[in-house]
Design an enzyme around this catalytic site. Structure first.
Site, mmCIF file in Angstrom:
data_model
loop_
_atom_site.group_PDB
_atom_site.id
_atom_site.type_symbol
_atom_site.label_atom_id
_atom_site.label_comp_id
_atom_site.label_asym_id
_atom_site.label_seq_id
_atom_site.Cartn_x
_atom_site.Cartn_y
_atom_site.Cartn_z
ATOM 1 C CB CYS A 271 -0.915 -0.116 1.251
ATOM 2 S SG CYS A 271 -2.307 -1.158 1.193
HETATM 3 N N1 LIG Z 1 -4.919 -5.771 1.995
HETATM 4 C C1 LIG Z 1 -4.720 -4.595 2.325
HETATM 5 O O1 LIG Z 1 -3.874 -4.416 3.183
HETATM 6 C C2 LIG Z 1 -5.338 -3.280 1.859
HETATM 7 C C3 LIG Z 1 -5.483 -2.326 2.693
HETATM 8 C C4 LIG Z 1 -6.342 -1.108 2.218
HETATM 9 C C5 LIG Z 1 -6.814 -1.210 1.182
HETATM 10 N N2 LIG Z 1 -7.100 -2.321 0.282
HETATM 11 C C6 LIG Z 1 -7.762 -2.245 -0.963
HETATM 12 O O2 LIG Z 1 -8.538 -3.318 -0.774
HETATM 13 C C7 LIG Z 1 -8.839 -3.614 -2.321
HETATM 14 C C8 LIG Z 1 -8.779 -5.215 -2.204
HETATM 15 O O3 LIG Z 1 -7.330 -5.570 -1.718
HETATM 16 P P1 LIG Z 1 -6.992 -6.931 -1.187
HETATM 17 O O4 LIG Z 1 -5.725 -6.822 -0.843
HETATM 18 O O5 LIG Z 1 -8.209 -7.599 -0.321
HETATM 19 O O6 LIG Z 1 -7.036 -7.873 -2.595
HETATM 20 P P2 LIG Z 1 -7.076 -9.462 -2.661
HETATM 21 O O7 LIG Z 1 -6.177 -9.625 -4.018
HETATM 22 O O8 LIG Z 1 -6.622 -10.087 -1.679
HETATM 23 O O9 LIG Z 1 -8.560 -9.949 -3.073
HETATM 24 C C9 LIG Z 1 -9.465 -9.297 -3.990
HETATM 25 C C10 LIG Z 1 -10.385 -10.480 -4.138
HETATM 26 O O10 LIG Z 1 -11.439 -9.898 -5.068
HETATM 27 C C11 LIG Z 1 -11.681 -11.119 -6.126
HETATM 28 N N3 LIG Z 1 -12.391 -10.525 -7.124
HETATM 29 C C12 LIG Z 1 -11.739 -9.945 -8.316
HETATM 30 N N4 LIG Z 1 -12.801 -9.581 -9.005
HETATM 31 C C13 LIG Z 1 -13.965 -10.085 -8.503
HETATM 32 C C14 LIG Z 1 -15.191 -9.753 -9.160
HETATM 33 N N5 LIG Z 1 -15.715 -9.361 -10.059
HETATM 34 N N6 LIG Z 1 -16.406 -10.174 -8.183
HETATM 35 C C15 LIG Z 1 -16.098 -10.726 -7.073
HETATM 36 N N7 LIG Z 1 -14.762 -10.999 -6.666
HETATM 37 C C16 LIG Z 1 -13.928 -10.504 -7.349
HETATM 38 C C17 LIG Z 1 -10.628 -11.892 -6.241
HETATM 39 O O11 LIG Z 1 -10.759 -13.046 -6.604
HETATM 40 C C18 LIG Z 1 -9.711 -11.810 -4.724
HETATM 41 O O12 LIG Z 1 -10.486 -12.881 -4.053
HETATM 42 C C19 LIG Z 1 -7.571 -3.025 -3.131
HETATM 43 O O13 LIG Z 1 -8.296 -1.924 -3.807
HETATM 44 C C20 LIG Z 1 -6.773 -2.552 -2.190
HETATM 45 O O14 LIG Z 1 -6.035 -1.487 -2.525
HETATM 46 C C21 LIG Z 1 -6.362 -3.508 0.626
#
Ligand SMILES: NC(=O)c1ccc[n+]([C@@H]2O[C@H](COP(=O)([O-])OP(=O)(O)OC[C@H]3O[C@@H](n4cnc5c(N)ncnc54)[C@H](O)[C@@H]3O)[C@@H](O)[C@H]2O)c1
Length: 455
Positions: A271
């Site tokens: 991030c």
């Molecule tokens: N992980 C972190 O620390 C964190 C912190 C703050 C913000 N975020 C934000 O949260 C968002 C997700 O991050 P994450 O780390 O959880 O990602 P990730 O890659 O771990 O998980 C994303 C999930 O979404 C699923 N997916 C993709 N397209 C889809 C769809 N059309 N319908 C349903 N499911 C779908 C994927 O299969 C996956 O399981 C990003 O924008 C990220 O910037 C993450």
């Protein structure tokens, strides 16, 4: 409107943790993912991704949790849907809406069939304007409905750290709530009051202000980190200088605060670096002078090379160097933009034989470093032939290192301690202990004297 049923679209590191957190607070949660493995894991009471307490919480609250591949099912059987799909950085440094567009398309189609009001909440990190101009038109086009009277829309990013996602989600400093209109915001605020364990305040604003606020938080925090790293270098140059003493004093000032002010090594992870780059991209697009962000990123990315240059007098040509800590923070397996990995590469480029160690991240680092370093999860193996040891994280096994463990029969070893967590080693004459951020040389005295000597 009293909401009992929610849905989560995207069951990754953040989405699955939010699902568990919401269920633990008494809400019924339907999870949706395009990945069948994630859906199956949740339905059989297991965690789809690795995160602290996630498996236990999913198992404990199983009666209120189910998962499906079908967005229509989730929208029909809930009142509010949180979208937490990836928004990866693109080649410009912006956040791609590729996955979010796809998710919003299927949500729009589901809204078309639903006869009741429903709120869509975007939690994925996006850049200013993306919710209203990039995603809302998809919902309206696919559903044939109008945002406002027919459905609601919010932007509601989270401030969490990997490894403590559930705790952070349930106990935030505040909830950032961007709303299309008050009706959407009221529904989401109600959820936050239900979910929060610490009665966190809810800050409500427009979609765009929330988008700017989200991305600014990480940029600001990373500037603090870089400032502390610069202070560390100042302290190294001034006899008696100690960055912890200086930072403790700075931190007393309420305008500054002590958090993220421990000078040592750069920031990394999935991030911090990307948010900084993305806000700078936004500045360039909008004609804002955002050099501050660019400089911060350049400074941070340059740190590994800079340390290698600075430490060169203590690194004999061709020395065996052990880098302890390859993940971007302690107790993590994540090596994305990790300072430890960058340090291994910089050392290898400078001609050193490098062994990297990390108990959790070794399998990932092995691939990333295959051209630059040997990688092991065995600490004794990493130390066996080392002439110089660089400790880049404060993982417990490193804090417990003894002189015998480090020396392994050698008569001398150099230890570079980025976080000044191994100070007792300095007492052993066989160890040349070099703490980052503390002046260890008296030679600089001359420089300082010369600067102030009368002409
Ligand atoms: N992980 C972190 O620390 C964190 C912190 C703050 C913000 N975020 C934000 O949260 C968002 C997700 O991050 P994450 O780390 O959880 O990602 P990730 O890659 O771990 O998980 C994303 C999930 O979404 C699923 N997916 C993709 N397209 C889809 C769809 N059309 N319908 C349903 N499911 C779908 C994927 O299969 C996956 O399981 C990003 O924008 C990220 O910037 C993450």
């Amino acid at each position: 409107m009293s909401i009992q049923n929610v849905s989560i679209i995207g069951l990754g590191k953040l989405g699955a943790s939010m699902l568990a957190g919401m269920a633990s607070r008494g809400l019924n949660v339907i999870g949706v993912d395009v990945n069948k493995n994630a859906v199956d894991a949740i339905n059989s009471g297991r965690e789809p991704v690795q995160e602290t307490n996630l498996g236990d919480m999913i198992a404990a609250h199983q009666p209120r949790i189910r998962a499906t591949l079908d967005v229509h099912d989730a929208v029909e059987n809930s009142d509010i849907s949180f979208v937490i799909v990836p928004t990866p950085s693109d080649e410009r440094g912006a956040f791609s809406l590729q996955y979010a567009r796809y998710a919003f398309k299927s949500l729009g189609q589901a809204l078309k069939k639903k006869n009741r009001y429903h709120v869509i909440v975007l939690t994925s990190t996006v850049l200013p304007g993306a919710t209203r101009h990039g995603l809302l038109p998809i919902l309206e086009a696919e559903s044939g409905k109008k945002c406002g009277p027919d459905f609601g829309l919010c932007y509601n990013p989270e401030f969490i750290a990997l490894g403590s996602v559930i705790r952070d989600f349930l106990n935030p400093d505040f909830y950032l709530l961007g709303e299309f209109d008050p009706r959407s915001g009221d529904a989401l605020e109600e959820i936050h009051h239900r979910v929060s364990q610490n009665n966190a305040p809810v800050k409500r604003m427009s979609l765009e202000n929330a988008e700017i606020a989200k991305i600014s938080v990480n940029s600001f925090v990373t500037m603090k980190i870089s400032f502390a790293n610069m202070l560390a270098e100042f302290c190294e140059k001034v006899p008696g200088g100690d960055v912890d003493v200086v930072s403790d004093a700075l931190g007393m000032d309420k305008r500054i605060g002590r958090k993220y002010l421990t000078g040592g090594f750069g920031f990394g992870g999935p991030c911090f670096p990307r948010d900084n780059v993305a806000l700078n991209f936004m500045g360039d697009q909008l004609g804002v002078d955002s050099r501050l962000l660019k400089t911060n990123d350049d400074y941070n990315r340059g740190l590994s090379r800079r340390y290698v240059e600075k430490l060169q007098p203590h690194l004999p040509r061709g020395a065996n160097v052990a880098v302890l800590g390859l993940a971007y923070k302690p107790l993590s397996h994540v090596i994305e933009e990790s300072p430890g990995v960058y340090l291994c590469r910089a050392l290898s480029e400078a001609g050193y034989r490098v062994v990297g160690h990390d108990a959790l991240a070794a399998p990932y680092a092995e691939t990333a470093l295959k051209m630059s370093a040997l990688v092991t999860d065995n600490l004794d193996e990493a130390l066996r032939d080392a002439d110089v040891v660089l400790v880049t994280t404060t993982d417990k096994p490193y804090l417990a290192l003894t002189p015998e463990q480090l020396l392994k029969g050698k008569t001398q070893i150099t230890v570079v301690d980025f976080w000044r967590a191994l100070k007792p080693l300095a007492r052993d004459p066989r160890i040349r202990y070099l703490p980052i951020g503390i002046c260890t040389s008296s030679e600089i005295d001359g420089q300082l004297k010369a600067l102030w000597a009368s002409p």
